[in-house]
Design an enzyme around this catalytic site. Structure first.
Site, PDB file in Angstrom:
ATOM      1  N   GLY A 178       0.789  -1.182   0.050  1.00 52.66           N
ATOM      2  CA  GLY A 178      -0.012   0.064   0.002  1.00 52.66           C
ATOM      3  C   GLY A 178       0.849   1.129   0.007  1.00 52.66           C
ATOM      4  O   GLY A 178       1.746   1.347  -0.818  1.00 52.66           O
ATOM      5  N   GLU A 179       0.646   2.123   0.672  1.00 52.48           N
ATOM      6  CA  GLU A 179       1.095   3.570   0.807  1.00 52.48           C
ATOM      7  C   GLU A 179       1.519   4.132  -0.346  1.00 52.48           C
ATOM      8  O   GLU A 179       2.524   4.865  -0.728  1.00 52.48           O
ATOM      9  CB  GLU A 179       2.353   3.332   1.790  1.00 52.48           C
ATOM     10  CG  GLU A 179       2.218   2.808   2.936  1.00 52.48           C
ATOM     11  CD  GLU A 179       3.384   2.571   3.920  1.00 52.48           C
ATOM     12  OE1 GLU A 179       4.350   2.927   3.479  1.00 52.48           O
ATOM     13  OE2 GLU A 179       3.314   1.809   4.744  1.00 52.48           O
ATOM     14  N   GLY A 180       0.634   3.838  -1.773  1.00 54.86           N
ATOM     15  CA  GLY A 180       0.996   4.544  -2.970  1.00 54.86           C
ATOM     16  C   GLY A 180       1.801   3.449  -3.754  1.00 54.86           C
ATOM     17  O   GLY A 180       2.187   4.133  -4.742  1.00 54.86           O
TER      18      GLY A 180
END
Length: 373
Positions: free
Chosen positions: A326-328
């Site tokens: 996740g986290e971009g």
């Protein structure tokens, strides 16, 4: 805070220019021989042309990873591998440049922007180690409510978070950002996302419950139970998307939804990251059915909820590398593909048409020569 009618987005969000997309497709046929030799890069070039409104495509020169940060009260049920209320640690790691998203952003020439809308960091922690003002300027509340038993946000907070997303979209469009790589920094966010996806797709909790941050079987069962309980509170408000976000979403999900809709209004293309952004996209689609035409899905993260949402959105992930961080990161991994499609569209010269084959006419047979005795 009143006066927001999100149904207006249904008419405000227009489709990308279909005529430009056809022109791009025709040009691609003239620059790539044989046709189809560069695979799906042609489709990406056509999409970029349509959202940019021009042929050939401009280079993707000002991409930005935009991360909305928040804590979710449901994390107190131990549904995440991370302790509840620790999303601020994820934020600090990104701000210090030590996260995977930082490495990828440096590699691919993207900027990073973090927006705190619902971090639960206490005043003592922030007093000792404050976050930059540009990160905390849009803070809505300290964490969300426990969605299995209470609303995530009040109606006023949901509207404030939604408007924050709209404001950020306007800021990015006005600053010249040409592609947004959209992600989140949250603890408990995949649980809230699972509730929204299950509610909007009409499925059971077990169908959308994934491993999130890497939970074990017991945590998975707790997460599934929390989603099932929250679904009982989500279903009665399915007709009002802002009320749904207040009941079982969170500040980050409300802000993401507002951002996606306003980005569509401002003709700002977006690459979605994981299950949290997919859930917000699903809510946004219910408001404005044309909005998904402005999005791409970066990669398949292996979350069943994300797969369910993307199927409903008719979005095929550009990559499938099993990245679950996740986290971009999933959105950033897709950036080189889009940059390549733009560069090929802009720089490949048109090739001359192949000469048509001339028809070969049948020659009459020569007459037989008489034998000489």
């Amino acid at each position: 805070m009143t006066g927001l009618n999100i149904d207006d987005f249904g008419s405000l969000v227009e489709r990308p220019d279909a005529g430009v997309r056809r022109d791009s497709h025709d040009r691609w046929q003239r620059v790539v021989r044989p046709a189809g030799a560069l695979g799906k890069l042609g489709e990406l070039a056509d999409w970029l042309a349509s959202v940019q409104g021009q042929v050939p495509v401009r280079p993707v020169s000002r991409p930005k990873a935009l991360l909305f940060a928040a804590d979710h009260g449901v994390a107190a049920l131990n549904v995440s591998a991370r302790p509840a209320g620790t999303a601020v640690d994820l934020v600090r790691r990104v701000l210090e440049g030590g996260s995977a998203v930082n490495v990828l952003a440096r590699q691919y020439g993207a900027q990073i922007r973090v927006v705190d809308v619902g971090l639960a960091a206490g005043p003592e922690d922030l007093a000792k180690n404050p976050l930059p003002p540009e990160v905390t300027a849009h803070h809505v509340r300290d964490g969300s409510g426990r969605i299995d038993i209470e609303d995530a946000l009040t109606a006023e907070e949901a509207e404030q978070a939604f408007r924050t997303g709209m404001t950020i979209a306007d800021e990015e469009a006005d600053s010249g950002t040409d592609l947004v790589l959209l992600g989140d920094l949250s603890v408990g966010g995949t649980t809230a996302a699972g509730v929204l996806i299950a509610a909007l797709c009409g499925t059971d909790a077990s169908v959308v419950t994934g491993r999130g941050s890497g939970i074990d079987d017991l945590a998975w069962m707790r997460k599934c139970s929390a989603i099932r309980d929250a679904l009982r509170r989500a279903r009665p408000v399915l007709g009002d998307q802002l009320q749904l976000l207040a009941a079982t979403g969170g500040a980050d999900l409300a802000a993401l939804t507002g951002f996606l809709l306003q980005a569509g209004v401002r003709k700002l293309p977006v690459v979605l990251d994981g299950v949290v952004t997919a859930a917000a996209a699903l809510v946004a689609q219910r408001v404005a059915f044309r909005a998904p035409d402005w999005w791409q899905a970066g990669q398949a993260g292996g979350e069943p909820g994300q797969a369910k949402a993307l199927d409903r959105l008719s979005l095929d992930p550009l990559l499938d590398q099993g990245v679950t961080l996740g986290e971009g990161t999933g959105a950033l991994l897709a950036l080189p593909l889009l940059q390549a499609a733009a560069a090929l569209s802009a720089e490949l010269p048109e090739q001359p048409e192949a000469p048509e084959a001339t028809e070969v006419t049948e020659q009459p047979e020569a007459p037989e020569q008489p034998e000489i005795p």
